[in-house]
Scaffold this motif. Structure first.
Motif, PDB file in Angstrom:
ATOM      1  N   PRO A 146      37.529  34.835  46.099  1.00 54.14           N
ATOM      2  CA  PRO A 146      36.224  34.944  45.430  1.00 54.14           C
ATOM      3  C   PRO A 146      36.102  36.176  44.539  1.00 54.14           C
ATOM      4  CG  PRO A 146      35.913  34.345  47.722  1.00 54.14           C
ATOM      5  CD  PRO A 146      37.365  34.690  47.557  1.00 54.14           C
ATOM      6  N   LEU A 147      36.694  37.309  44.960  1.00 61.55           N
ATOM      7  CA  LEU A 147      36.607  38.531  44.153  1.00 61.55           C
ATOM      8  C   LEU A 147      37.479  38.433  42.905  1.00 61.55           C
ATOM      9  CD1 LEU A 147      36.529  41.366  46.852  1.00 61.55           C
ATOM     10  CD2 LEU A 147      34.635  40.195  45.726  1.00 61.55           C
ATOM     11  N   LEU A 148      38.660  37.849  43.057  1.00 59.93           N
ATOM     12  CA  LEU A 148      39.523  37.661  41.891  1.00 59.93           C
ATOM     13  C   LEU A 148      38.874  36.733  40.884  1.00 59.93           C
ATOM     14  CD1 LEU A 148      43.058  37.271  43.536  1.00 59.93           C
ATOM     15  CD2 LEU A 148      42.200  39.237  42.259  1.00 59.93           C
ATOM     16  N   ASN A 149      38.268  35.676  41.381  1.00 59.94           N
ATOM     17  CA  ASN A 149      37.655  34.696  40.490  1.00 59.94           C
ATOM     18  C   ASN A 149      36.468  35.275  39.732  1.00 59.94           C
ATOM     19  OD1 ASN A 149      38.057  31.837  39.774  1.00 59.94           O
ATOM     20  ND2 ASN A 149      35.927  31.615  40.425  1.00 59.94           N
ATOM     21  N   ALA A 150      35.801  36.276  40.333  1.00 61.10           N
ATOM     22  CA  ALA A 150      34.640  36.899  39.694  1.00 61.10           C
ATOM     23  C   ALA A 150      35.022  38.166  38.935  1.00 61.10           C
ATOM     24  CB  ALA A 150      33.580  37.229  40.743  1.00 61.10           C
ATOM     25  N   HIS A 151      36.335  38.487  38.885  1.00 57.92           N
ATOM     26  CA  HIS A 151      36.841  39.678  38.185  1.00 57.92           C
ATOM     27  C   HIS A 151      36.201  40.966  38.724  1.00 57.92           C
ATOM     28  CE1 HIS A 151      38.993  37.221  35.287  1.00 57.92           C
ATOM     29  NE2 HIS A 151      37.879  36.550  35.029  1.00 57.92           N
ATOM     30  N   VAL A 152      36.011  41.013  40.027  1.00 55.86           N
ATOM     31  CA  VAL A 152      35.477  42.222  40.667  1.00 55.86           C
ATOM     32  C   VAL A 152      36.624  43.200  40.880  1.00 55.86           C
ATOM     33  CG1 VAL A 152      34.391  43.144  42.759  1.00 55.86           C
ATOM     34  CG2 VAL A 152      33.626  40.958  41.819  1.00 55.86           C
ATOM     35  N   PRO A 153      36.470  44.458  40.452  1.00 56.94           N
ATOM     36  CA  PRO A 153      37.525  45.451  40.652  1.00 56.94           C
ATOM     37  C   PRO A 153      37.842  45.612  42.138  1.00 56.94           C
ATOM     38  CG  PRO A 153      35.855  46.273  39.137  1.00 56.94           C
ATOM     39  CD  PRO A 153      35.304  45.020  39.727  1.00 56.94           C
ATOM     40  N   LEU A 154      39.117  45.626  42.485  1.00 59.07           N
ATOM     41  CA  LEU A 154      39.523  45.722  43.888  1.00 59.07           C
ATOM     42  C   LEU A 154      39.615  47.200  44.288  1.00 59.07           C
ATOM     43  CD1 LEU A 154      42.217  42.902  44.026  1.00 59.07           C
ATOM     44  CD2 LEU A 154      39.734  42.746  44.271  1.00 59.07           C
ATOM     45  N   GLY A 155      38.459  47.803  44.488  1.00 61.35           N
ATOM     46  CA  GLY A 155      38.401  49.219  44.848  1.00 61.35           C
ATOM     47  C   GLY A 155      38.309  49.447  46.339  1.00 61.35           C
ATOM     48  N   PHE A 156      37.733  50.590  46.704  1.00 57.14           N
ATOM     49  CA  PHE A 156      37.665  51.015  48.109  1.00 57.14           C
ATOM     50  C   PHE A 156      36.911  50.007  48.969  1.00 57.14           C
ATOM     51  CE2 PHE A 156      35.417  53.294  51.531  1.00 57.14           C
ATOM     52  CZ  PHE A 156      36.520  53.799  52.223  1.00 57.14           C
ATOM     53  N   ASP A 157      35.784  49.491  48.472  1.00 53.09           N
ATOM     54  CA  ASP A 157      34.983  48.535  49.245  1.00 53.09           C
ATOM     55  C   ASP A 157      35.765  47.261  49.541  1.00 53.09           C
ATOM     56  OD1 ASP A 157      32.907  50.280  49.301  1.00 53.09           O
ATOM     57  OD2 ASP A 157      31.549  49.120  48.020  1.00 53.09           O
ATOM     58  N   PHE A 158      36.627  46.862  48.622  1.00 55.33           N
ATOM     59  CA  PHE A 158      37.442  45.662  48.832  1.00 55.33           C
ATOM     60  C   PHE A 158      38.359  45.841  50.032  1.00 55.33           C
ATOM     61  CE2 PHE A 158      41.779  44.031  48.069  1.00 55.33           C
ATOM     62  CZ  PHE A 158      41.545  42.680  48.265  1.00 55.33           C
TER      63      PHE A 158
END
Length: 270
Positions: A146-158
């Motif tokens: 879901p995060l990849l599909n929404a282009h969410v940066p994979l930072g600390f929270d990820f």
């Protein structure tokens, strides 16, 4: 006349319930990372879970063909085929990077089911490995995709959420392993087989401590989420504490698998 119990059992055995749990966790990911409703991703996870779980559960029976398929199995096979079509449809609505990673998750699922290596059983029967493969698949489908599909940066929270999600699924599986202790092959070396039921429960309860308090480390800490997570931890703790080999199959197949749905509904309504 078809009884309610028959309908309910079909709902469980056809993997619709576990698919709803996966769907709920995908929607939890959308909520946590402020992603506007990505329905194709959620639907892809839902139908993919039906296909994946039914493949894992009924593949051996279908390939062996030792008995004629009962009517219920025929309906499950039809449902799985329709779900496969839906998976293909929603797959082409995903971003390219999501499609690539989802193929990797599919490979992990096939490794879990089919014997790829000569003279070796599938990963499902590798000693002590099963719980980690299942947990990683759930993290991949419900959080990473879901995060990849929404282009969410994979930072600390990820990475924080990956740990939390892995712990959540791991503890859920521990409850399943406790109930399946009498039927599991001793060579599987599940956690209860290796350390006993009492210690398994202690391990699960201890793992829920970091699950709860890691929420405090989030960049965008939400106090209300701590309340929701607290209720979740209490519910999980009770299910874990009262788990034993004599419990009904519905204890895990319905009630325990309802926990992710309950978690999501708490967010939706409160």
């Amino acid at each position: 006349m078809i009884s309610f119990k028959q309908i309910f059992d079909f709902y469980i055995r056809s993997s619709i319930h576990v698919a709803l749990s996966v769907y709920a966790l995908v929607r939890m990911t959308h909520y946590m990372f402020h992603i506007s409703a990505d329905q194709p991703m959620a639907n892809f996870a839902f139908f993919g879970t039906i296909v994946g779980y039914n493949f894992v559960k009924y593949d051996v029976l279908a390939r062996a063909q030792k008995q004629q398929m009962r009517n219920e199995l025929k309906i499950i096979a039809a449902l799985s085929f329709c779900s496969l079509v839906a998976v293909g449809y929603y797959f082409f609505k995903l971003q390219l990077v999501t499609q690539i990673v989802s193929v990797g998750v599919l490979g992990l699922t096939l490794l879990y089911t089919l014997p790829f290596f000569p003279n070796r059983k599938n990963a499902r029967n590798w000693a002590g490995v099963k719980i980690y493969i299942v947990a990683l698949c759930w993290v991949g489908v419900t959080l990473v995709l879901p995060l990849l599909n929404a282009h969410v940066p994979l930072g600390f929270d990820f990475y924080l959420k990956c740990i939390q999600r892995f712990i959540l699924v791991f503890v859920l599986i521990l409850i399943f392993e406790i109930l399946d202790l009498a039927n599991d092959d001793p060579h599987l070396k599940t956690v209860p087989q290796q350390i006993g039921v009492k210690r398994t429960k202690i391990v699960g309860l201890l793992m829920l401590i970091p699950f709860y308090f890691l929420e405090l480390l989030k960049n965008n800490f939400i106090q209300e989420q701590m309340i929701v997570n607290g209720i979740l931890v209490v519910a999980l703790s009770l299910f874990l504490a009262f788990a034993n080999e004599k419990r009904s199959k519905y204890y895990t197949s319905f009630w325990v698998e309802s926990i992710p749905i309950f978690w999501w509904l708490m967010v939706v309504f409160f």
